[in-house]
Motif scaffolding. Structure first.
Motif, PDB file in Angstrom:
ATOM      1  N   ALA A 155       0.843  -1.208   0.000  1.00 38.78           N
ATOM      2  CA  ALA A 155       0.000   0.000   0.000  1.00 38.78           C
ATOM      3  C   ALA A 155       0.871   1.248   0.000  1.00 38.78           C
ATOM      4  CB  ALA A 155      -0.921  -0.016   1.227  1.00 38.78           C
ATOM      5  N   LEU A 156       2.005   1.189   0.688  1.00 32.82           N
ATOM      6  CA  LEU A 156       2.893   2.354   0.741  1.00 32.82           C
ATOM      7  C   LEU A 156       3.513   2.618  -0.628  1.00 32.82           C
ATOM      8  CD1 LEU A 156       4.637   1.809   4.186  1.00 32.82           C
ATOM      9  CD2 LEU A 156       2.487   2.924   3.627  1.00 32.82           C
ATOM     10  N   LEU A 157       3.810   1.524  -1.330  1.00 32.76           N
ATOM     11  CA  LEU A 157       4.343   1.658  -2.680  1.00 32.76           C
ATOM     12  C   LEU A 157       3.329   2.363  -3.573  1.00 32.76           C
ATOM     13  CD1 LEU A 157       6.904   0.703  -4.156  1.00 32.76           C
ATOM     14  CD2 LEU A 157       5.597  -1.247  -4.979  1.00 32.76           C
ATOM     15  N   GLY A 213       4.824   7.830 -21.529  1.00 36.82           N
ATOM     16  CA  GLY A 213       5.628   6.603 -21.598  1.00 36.82           C
ATOM     17  C   GLY A 213       6.550   6.481 -20.391  1.00 36.82           C
ATOM     18  N   LEU A 214       7.163   7.583 -20.017  1.00 33.39           N
ATOM     19  CA  LEU A 214       8.085   7.596 -18.881  1.00 33.39           C
ATOM     20  C   LEU A 214       7.357   7.221 -17.582  1.00 33.39           C
ATOM     21  CD1 LEU A 214      11.034   8.331 -19.109  1.00 33.39           C
ATOM     22  CD2 LEU A 214      10.497  10.614 -18.266  1.00 33.39           C
ATOM     23  N   ALA A 215       6.181   7.838 -17.393  1.00 36.10           N
ATOM     24  CA  ALA A 215       5.409   7.580 -16.174  1.00 36.10           C
ATOM     25  C   ALA A 215       5.032   6.107 -16.098  1.00 36.10           C
ATOM     26  CB  ALA A 215       4.167   8.458 -16.147  1.00 36.10           C
ATOM     27  N   ILE A 216       4.575   5.559 -17.229  1.00 30.41           N
ATOM     28  CA  ILE A 216       4.193   4.145 -17.240  1.00 30.41           C
ATOM     29  C   ILE A 216       5.407   3.262 -16.978  1.00 30.41           C
ATOM     30  CG2 ILE A 216       3.353   2.274 -18.701  1.00 30.41           C
ATOM     31  CD1 ILE A 216       1.506   4.281 -20.057  1.00 30.41           C
ATOM     32  N   ALA A 217       6.528   3.601 -17.600  1.00 38.51           N
ATOM     33  CA  ALA A 217       7.732   2.788 -17.445  1.00 38.51           C
ATOM     34  C   ALA A 217       8.172   2.742 -15.978  1.00 38.51           C
ATOM     35  CB  ALA A 217       8.858   3.337 -18.319  1.00 38.51           C
ATOM     36  N   VAL A 218       8.155   3.898 -15.321  1.00 41.76           N
ATOM     37  CA  VAL A 218       8.576   3.920 -13.912  1.00 41.76           C
ATOM     38  C   VAL A 218       7.625   3.086 -13.060  1.00 41.76           C
ATOM     39  CG1 VAL A 218       8.785   5.396 -11.880  1.00 41.76           C
ATOM     40  CG2 VAL A 218       9.821   6.092 -14.033  1.00 41.76           C
ATOM     41  N   ASN A 219       6.316   3.228 -13.311  1.00 45.10           N
ATOM     42  CA  ASN A 219       5.345   2.422 -12.570  1.00 45.10           C
ATOM     43  C   ASN A 219       5.597   0.934 -12.737  1.00 45.10           C
ATOM     44  OD1 ASN A 219       2.701   3.535 -11.176  1.00 45.10           O
ATOM     45  ND2 ASN A 219       3.451   5.065 -12.625  1.00 45.10           N
ATOM     46  N   LEU A 220       5.800   0.525 -13.998  1.00 41.54           N
ATOM     47  CA  LEU A 220       6.019  -0.897 -14.270  1.00 41.54           C
ATOM     48  C   LEU A 220       7.306  -1.373 -13.609  1.00 41.54           C
ATOM     49  CD1 LEU A 220       4.915  -1.277 -17.994  1.00 41.54           C
ATOM     50  CD2 LEU A 220       3.706  -1.925 -15.907  1.00 41.54           C
ATOM     51  N   ALA A 221       8.342  -0.557 -13.691  1.00 38.59           N
ATOM     52  CA  ALA A 221       9.630  -0.953 -13.110  1.00 38.59           C
ATOM     53  C   ALA A 221       9.489  -1.168 -11.607  1.00 38.59           C
ATOM     54  CB  ALA A 221      10.686   0.115 -13.391  1.00 38.59           C
ATOM     55  N   ILE A 222       8.791  -0.238 -10.939  1.00 36.05           N
ATOM     56  CA  ILE A 222       8.668  -0.365  -9.490  1.00 36.05           C
ATOM     57  C   ILE A 222       7.781  -1.550  -9.123  1.00 36.05           C
ATOM     58  CG2 ILE A 222       7.779   0.773  -7.416  1.00 36.05           C
ATOM     59  CD1 ILE A 222       8.798   3.393  -8.542  1.00 36.05           C
TER      60      ILE A 222
END
Ligand code: ADP
Ligand code: MG
Lengths: 234, 236
Positions: A155-157, A213-222
């Motif tokens: 949840a914190l993530l 694209g950047l926002a999605i990429a960071v979300n997916l990476a995390i």
């Protein structure tokens, strides 16, 4: 419609040629927002845990304040930070105005209330669930907070990612305190505003697609990071 | 470290100024199993919590032989609805040991031993909150016993379990008792009370109505209310 297609095409072209200016701007966006995210999380998450488990006199006031600050217009935050950092302001001597540091400060102020509020709610729910057990086990205040933070980490993530999303897409505040200076404080959102103003819709759209694209990429990476952890022992 | 005897003097558990249990004057000795019985709402849960120190003591005192602070470190509580940490079964068992500073490897080894003892070896890596009722109760029991407390409280440990799970739990309790663990448990199952009790506390309306050795209580209850309760009649 033509603009959208040519924007897409241009975005595609800019990305595959690794356009130097685009790379610089995108990296600065990432650097500023990730810095703000780390700092804001370090402030907001322990604060959220403390608000969930400690009964102190101003607790309700702080929670109400955080909720109110969540709706704070970024432009106003930018203005206030500007006043504080401007040469005649209290922190003027630091010379931070129109630097990435000023932009990070503004973003931290904007997302701390968001991250803290969302995190506080999940930690509070978990604390209700764990209360009797942890009290019975005689845990110390530190052990209690560590347990709650660890067991609500997903949840914190999510709370932190919400903060990231808000920060990377923010334009009003960082435009004011950063100044959108080429090769210094220009980031994706301020570049988009600039190009739109100049009538370069296709380029603005291209930058917009890169931002998404950047926002999605960071979300997916995390999330991928969270996934590998789930398969582990913990 | 000597927890017992524990003496309750005019002890009262209160909530918002209302007395839920008490006043209680009582001495509990150091051996065997105390079973707390009584109808719903009699105050069994509150009484156990008050003794454990997690219900507010509105007045009076509870004096452990070794002092309250020290006593807290040697007792565990298994709740009627066990609280599962949102972790794996293994990590639930490891948790109380890590709190006490046991090294991780050692803690995991002991956790595996206990999982085997209560029959949870197959599900060490399962998330605890998705276990069945019986599995949760066994996990909660193992998580409490793993630190080898001198005193274990159990609040209706078998309230929602089927016969087989109940028998397993009772076997573990008998074994712990034989090993010298002091048990204080509540139940509304008279069969279980007869099987486990060395002494009985009969609670009614928040008061200790009778306190007697088990054989005595079950054959010669002193009060009409206790007699009625043992007969399965409604106790007013
Ligand atoms: N948190 C609470 N707030 C107010 N009243 C409570 C609370 N917990 C228990 N009570 C009351 O205290 C009495 C004893 O409850 P409890 O100890 O749960 O009884 P038992 O476990 O024997 O069923 C009941 O009348 C119950 O309504
Ligand atoms: Mg109860």
């Amino acid at each position: 419609m033509v603009d959208i297609w040519s924007g897409l095409a241009q975005a595609f072209w800019l990305v595959i040629t690794l356009d130097a200016e685009l790379v610089e701007i995108a990296l600065r966006s990432l650097q500023v927002t990730l810095s703000a995210l780390v700092i804001a999380s370090l402030i907001a998450l322990p604060l959220a845990a403390l608000l969930a488990v400690r009964r102190f006199r101003l607790r309700r006031t702080v929670i109400a304040l955080l909720n109110a600050l969540m709706g704070l217009p970024p432009v106003v935050v930018g203005l206030i930070v500007y006043v504080f950092l401007s040469r005649s302001g209290p922190f003027g001597v630091l010379g931070l105005l129109f630097t990435p540091t000023a932009m990070i400060i503004a973003q931290v102020i904007i997302i701390v209330p968001l991250i803290a509020s969302v995190a506080h709610q999940s930690i509070r729910d978990l604390w209700q669930e764990y209360h009797d057990l942890l009290i019975s086990m005689n845990v110390t205040q530190g052990q209690k907070i560590r347990t709650l933070l660890w067991d609500s980490r997903r949840a914190l993530l999510t709370a932190s990612l919400a903060g990231f999303g808000r920060a990377i897409g923010e334009v009003g505040a960082i435009m004011i305190v950063g100044g959108n200076i080429d090769h210094a404080t220009r980031v994706l959102t301020t570049a988009i505003a600039l190009e739109t103003g100049k009538g370069n819709f296709a380029l603005a759209l291209a930058l917009g697609f890169v931002l998404i694209g950047l926002a999605i990429a960071v979300n997916l990476a995390i999330h991928a990071l969270g996934q590998t952890e789930r398969e582990g022992r913990w | 470290m000597q927890l017992f005897p524990v003496r309750l003097t005019d002890a009262r558990a209160t909530r918002r100024g209302k007395t839920l249990v008490g006043p209680v004057d009582l001495v509990l000795g150091g051996q065997g199993t105390t079973v707390v019985i009584g109808p719903n709402g009699a105050g069994k849960t509150t009484f156990l919590r008050m003794l454990h120190g997690t219900a507010r003591l509105g007045s009076g005192r509870i004096d452990w032989h070794c002092g309250t602070e020290e006593a807290r470190h040697h007792q565990c509580f298994v709740f009627q609805q066990p609280v599962m940490l949102r972790r794996t079964v293994l990590q639930n068992l490891v948790y109380p040991l890590r709190l006490r500073g046991v090294a991780r490897a050692e803690a995991e080894a002991r956790a595996r031993d206990w999982a085997a003892k209560v029959g949870l070896s197959e599900m060490l890596d399962r998330q605890a909150p998705v276990l069945s009722g019986g599995e949760r109760q066994k996990l909660a029991l193992a998580r409490a016993m793993i630190t080898a407390p001198q005193l274990l409280f159990l609040d209706e440990p078998c309230a929602s379990l089927d016969g087989r799970a109940m028998r397993e739990i009772e076997e573990h309790l008998q074994e712990a008792r034989a090993a010298g663990m002091r048990l204080i448990l509540s139940t509304h199952d008279m069969g279980q009370a007869r099987r486990l009790a060395d002494e009985v506390l009969f609670l009614l309306h928040g008061k200790v109505h009778e306190h007697a050795p088990a054989e005595h209580f079950f054959t010669h209850p002193a009060t009409a209310q206790a007699r009625a309760f043992l007969n399965g009649d409604i106790v007013e």
